[in-house]
Design an enzyme around this catalytic site. Sequence first.
Site, PDB file in Angstrom:
ATOM      1  N   ARG A  91      55.944  56.365  17.520  1.00  0.00           N
ATOM      2  CA  ARG A  91      55.564  55.684  18.761  1.00  0.00           C
ATOM      3  C   ARG A  91      54.062  55.470  18.836  1.00  0.00           C
ATOM      4  O   ARG A  91      53.590  54.369  19.036  1.00  0.00           O
ATOM      5  CB  ARG A  91      56.041  56.496  19.973  1.00  0.00           C
ATOM      6  N   SER A 129      62.589  61.703  24.860  1.00  0.00           N
ATOM      7  CA  SER A 129      63.600  62.542  25.511  1.00  0.00           C
ATOM      8  C   SER A 129      62.942  63.427  26.565  1.00  0.00           C
ATOM      9  O   SER A 129      63.529  63.707  27.606  1.00  0.00           O
ATOM     10  CB  SER A 129      64.320  63.407  24.479  1.00  0.00           C
TER      11      SER A 129
HETATM   12  P1  ADP Z   1      61.863  62.939  21.223  1.00  0.00           P
HETATM   13  O1  ADP Z   1      60.690  62.891  20.283  1.00  0.00           O
HETATM   14  O2  ADP Z   1      62.015  61.729  22.065  1.00  0.00           O
HETATM   15  O3  ADP Z   1      62.000  64.234  21.980  1.00  0.00           O
HETATM   16  P2  ADP Z   1      63.643  63.617  19.045  1.00  0.00           P
HETATM   17  O4  ADP Z   1      62.987  64.897  18.733  1.00  0.00           O
HETATM   18  O5  ADP Z   1      65.113  63.655  19.246  1.00  0.00           O
HETATM   19  O6  ADP Z   1      63.148  62.898  20.349  1.00  0.00           O
HETATM   20  O7  ADP Z   1      63.231  62.523  17.968  1.00  0.00           O
HETATM   21  C1  ADP Z   1      63.981  62.109  16.885  1.00  0.00           C
HETATM   22  C2  ADP Z   1      63.266  60.956  16.217  1.00  0.00           C
HETATM   23  O8  ADP Z   1      63.313  59.814  17.063  1.00  0.00           O
HETATM   24  C3  ADP Z   1      61.781  61.183  15.929  1.00  0.00           C
HETATM   25  O9  ADP Z   1      61.451  60.565  14.702  1.00  0.00           O
HETATM   26  C4  ADP Z   1      61.104  60.452  17.039  1.00  0.00           C
HETATM   27  O10 ADP Z   1      59.804  60.034  16.684  1.00  0.00           O
HETATM   28  C5  ADP Z   1      62.030  59.274  17.189  1.00  0.00           C
HETATM   29  N1  ADP Z   1      61.914  58.632  18.485  1.00  0.00           N
HETATM   30  C6  ADP Z   1      62.179  59.167  19.689  1.00  0.00           C
HETATM   31  N2  ADP Z   1      61.955  58.266  20.666  1.00  0.00           N
HETATM   32  C7  ADP Z   1      61.525  57.132  20.057  1.00  0.00           C
HETATM   33  C8  ADP Z   1      61.114  55.841  20.519  1.00  0.00           C
HETATM   34  N3  ADP Z   1      61.059  55.546  21.807  1.00  0.00           N
HETATM   35  N4  ADP Z   1      60.742  54.928  19.593  1.00  0.00           N
HETATM   36  C9  ADP Z   1      60.755  55.247  18.274  1.00  0.00           C
HETATM   37  N5  ADP Z   1      61.126  56.437  17.774  1.00  0.00           N
HETATM   38  C10 ADP Z   1      61.504  57.370  18.644  1.00  0.00           C
END
Ligand code: ADP
Length: 163
Positions: A91, A129
């Site tokens: 991001r 999240s």
């Molecule tokens: P978060 O970082 O949102 O708590 P996770 O730990 O479940 O979520 O992340 C899993 C993957 O999804 C990671 O590589 C994270 O960078 C990616 N990710 C989460 N939200 C986004 C988004 N809005 N755009 C792109 N990648 C995302």
Amino acid sequence: MERTAIFPGSFDPITLGHVEIIRRGLLLFDRIVVGIGINTQKVSMYPAAQRAAWLHTLFTNEPRVQVETFQGLTVHFARQQGAQFLLRGLRAAPDFEYEKNIDLLNQHLAENIQTVYLISSPPTAHISSTLVREVIRFHGNLQGLVPDFMIPEIYADSPASGA
Ligand code: ADP
């Protein structure tokens, strides 16, 4: 050879940001295994079974997406699944800093597994999240943040204020 990627994360809960990365990942890989990492040290908002159920519903018509839970090192899970790639989303700068260290560690642990990064698309770049959990706690409007079908389920016990 079939190109398989693991998309690891906590997905607590799954957001439209994750969905976007999976959909674009399907353009690159034959099969994506969404790996719900179980961290026993961390308290989650939703049990793994609920997180998995939402993912299953979302990709029920996409046989190339598989949903699994795992504990331990992502590269071990990747090997167990026969995956050659890890898929991650980026991001902004803090994601890069965090991912860089993990990537270096993973290269050390498993040099035959490559990590592929997709930069988030503008409509979902602001979604995490963590922020979604904050919106849920305060009964905010979840439209545009999580898949629509999840909203009534999330607010089944306590309706959204729409704010
Ligand atoms: P978060 O970082 O949102 O708590 P996770 O730990 O479940 O979520 O992340 C899993 C993957 O999804 C990671 O590589 C994270 O960078 C990616 N990710 C989460 N939200 C986004 C988004 N809005 N755009 C792109 N990648 C995302």
